[in-house]
Scaffold this motif. Sequence first.
Motif, PDB file in Angstrom:
ATOM      1  N   TYR A  97     -11.198  12.239  -4.178  1.00 20.00           N
ATOM      2  CA  TYR A  97      -9.970  12.048  -3.406  1.00 20.00           C
ATOM      3  C   TYR A  97      -9.134  10.906  -3.991  1.00 20.00           C
ATOM      4  O   TYR A  97      -9.650  10.036  -4.700  1.00 20.00           O
ATOM      5  CB  TYR A  97     -10.300  11.777  -1.944  1.00 20.00           C
ATOM      6  CG  TYR A  97     -11.332  10.699  -1.746  1.00 20.00           C
ATOM      7  CD1 TYR A  97     -10.971   9.363  -1.676  1.00 20.00           C
ATOM      8  CD2 TYR A  97     -12.676  11.035  -1.664  1.00 20.00           C
ATOM      9  CE1 TYR A  97     -11.923   8.381  -1.519  1.00 20.00           C
ATOM     10  CE2 TYR A  97     -13.634  10.054  -1.504  1.00 20.00           C
ATOM     11  CZ  TYR A  97     -13.255   8.732  -1.433  1.00 20.00           C
ATOM     12  OH  TYR A  97     -14.201   7.757  -1.287  1.00 20.00           O
ATOM     13  N   PRO A  98      -7.842  10.892  -3.682  1.00 21.23           N
ATOM     14  CA  PRO A  98      -6.948   9.850  -4.225  1.00 21.23           C
ATOM     15  C   PRO A  98      -7.262   8.470  -3.650  1.00 21.23           C
ATOM     16  O   PRO A  98      -7.931   8.345  -2.622  1.00 21.23           O
ATOM     17  CB  PRO A  98      -5.544  10.288  -3.786  1.00 21.23           C
ATOM     18  CG  PRO A  98      -5.695  11.592  -3.103  1.00 21.23           C
ATOM     19  CD  PRO A  98      -7.136  11.854  -2.854  1.00 21.23           C
ATOM     20  N   ALA A  99      -6.762   7.454  -4.301  1.00 18.88           N
ATOM     21  CA  ALA A  99      -6.957   6.074  -3.843  1.00 18.88           C
ATOM     22  C   ALA A  99      -6.361   5.892  -2.453  1.00 18.88           C
ATOM     23  O   ALA A  99      -5.358   6.499  -2.101  1.00 18.88           O
ATOM     24  CB  ALA A  99      -6.315   5.100  -4.821  1.00 18.88           C
ATOM     25  N   THR A 100      -7.021   5.036  -1.678  1.00 17.49           N
ATOM     26  CA  THR A 100      -6.580   4.756  -0.314  1.00 17.49           C
ATOM     27  C   THR A 100      -5.382   3.815  -0.323  1.00 17.49           C
ATOM     28  O   THR A 100      -5.306   2.897  -1.130  1.00 17.49           O
ATOM     29  CB  THR A 100      -7.718   4.085   0.471  1.00 17.49           C
ATOM     30  OG1 THR A 100      -8.823   4.983   0.488  1.00 17.49           O
ATOM     31  CG2 THR A 100      -7.305   3.774   1.884  1.00 17.49           C
ATOM     32  N   GLY A 101      -4.463   4.048   0.577  1.00 19.75           N
ATOM     33  CA  GLY A 101      -3.319   3.157   0.713  1.00 19.75           C
ATOM     34  C   GLY A 101      -2.368   3.657   1.777  1.00 19.75           C
ATOM     35  O   GLY A 101      -2.345   4.847   2.086  1.00 19.75           O
ATOM     36  N   ASP A 102      -1.585   2.751   2.319  1.00 19.43           N
ATOM     37  CA  ASP A 102      -0.639   3.127   3.364  1.00 19.43           C
ATOM     38  C   ASP A 102       0.778   3.066   2.814  1.00 19.43           C
ATOM     39  O   ASP A 102       1.640   2.388   3.352  1.00 19.43           O
ATOM     40  CB  ASP A 102      -0.799   2.207   4.577  1.00 19.43           C
ATOM     41  CG  ASP A 102      -0.030   2.723   5.787  1.00 19.43           C
ATOM     42  OD1 ASP A 102       0.301   3.924   5.802  1.00 19.43           O
ATOM     43  OD2 ASP A 102       0.238   1.926   6.696  1.00 19.43           O
ATOM     44  N   THR A 103       0.981   3.785   1.723  1.00 14.43           N
ATOM     45  CA  THR A 103       2.311   3.904   1.129  1.00 14.43           C
ATOM     46  C   THR A 103       2.715   5.372   1.198  1.00 14.43           C
ATOM     47  O   THR A 103       1.845   6.246   1.326  1.00 14.43           O
ATOM     48  CB  THR A 103       2.313   3.453  -0.344  1.00 14.43           C
ATOM     49  OG1 THR A 103       1.488   4.371  -1.102  1.00 14.43           O
ATOM     50  CG2 THR A 103       1.777   2.030  -0.492  1.00 14.43           C
TER      51      THR A 103
END
Length: 199
Positions: A97-103
Amino acid sequence: KSVEDYIRSRIDLSTELARREPVKAKKVDVGLVVGKFSPFHDGHEGLVREALNQAEKVILVIYDHPELSNIPAEQMSDLIKDVMSNDRLEIKIAYDYPATGDTPEARQAHVDYLKKLTGGVKVDKFFGNEWYSKHIAEGLGAELVQPDPKRKQVNIYARDIRRDLRMASAREFLHPAVRYRIDQPGTKMWPVSELDRLL
């Protein structure tokens, strides 16, 4: 609590979850639930049961997080199947899965990833109580269902269980099969991940 009290409380909770009045609305085709499930606890179980009440088929995505536990995602998947015991539940494991982030970019990457992982199937309802639930539901064009967003029915977070696996107040939120697996020699869980720090 005595062993008898503990067993009685587990039976009472399981009975309550199983007896919840089914939703009156017509069932939709596909529901989606995602999470780390490290470990799978009563709050997760209630969420999945609600999804099974409202959807003909439920896809559950486990995000593999080896930094949280040395229980392989495949074993947690088997435990969840044993606990839920429902052939309308399909479990998929997310490894890459893709990297975690709130963007906006990170949010879109996760939506795109889930679309690919689920084979592009149309998700009618997304079930979740977490901060990311709204943008995943919107990105998938699904209705958001949040049965317990303020943790009033089951007031526990998996990270609280991981902080002290031996603490009775945390362990009472674990199904006996999950608790048994966690108690095996050599099993380890670590309290905080980068995702937990965002919560």
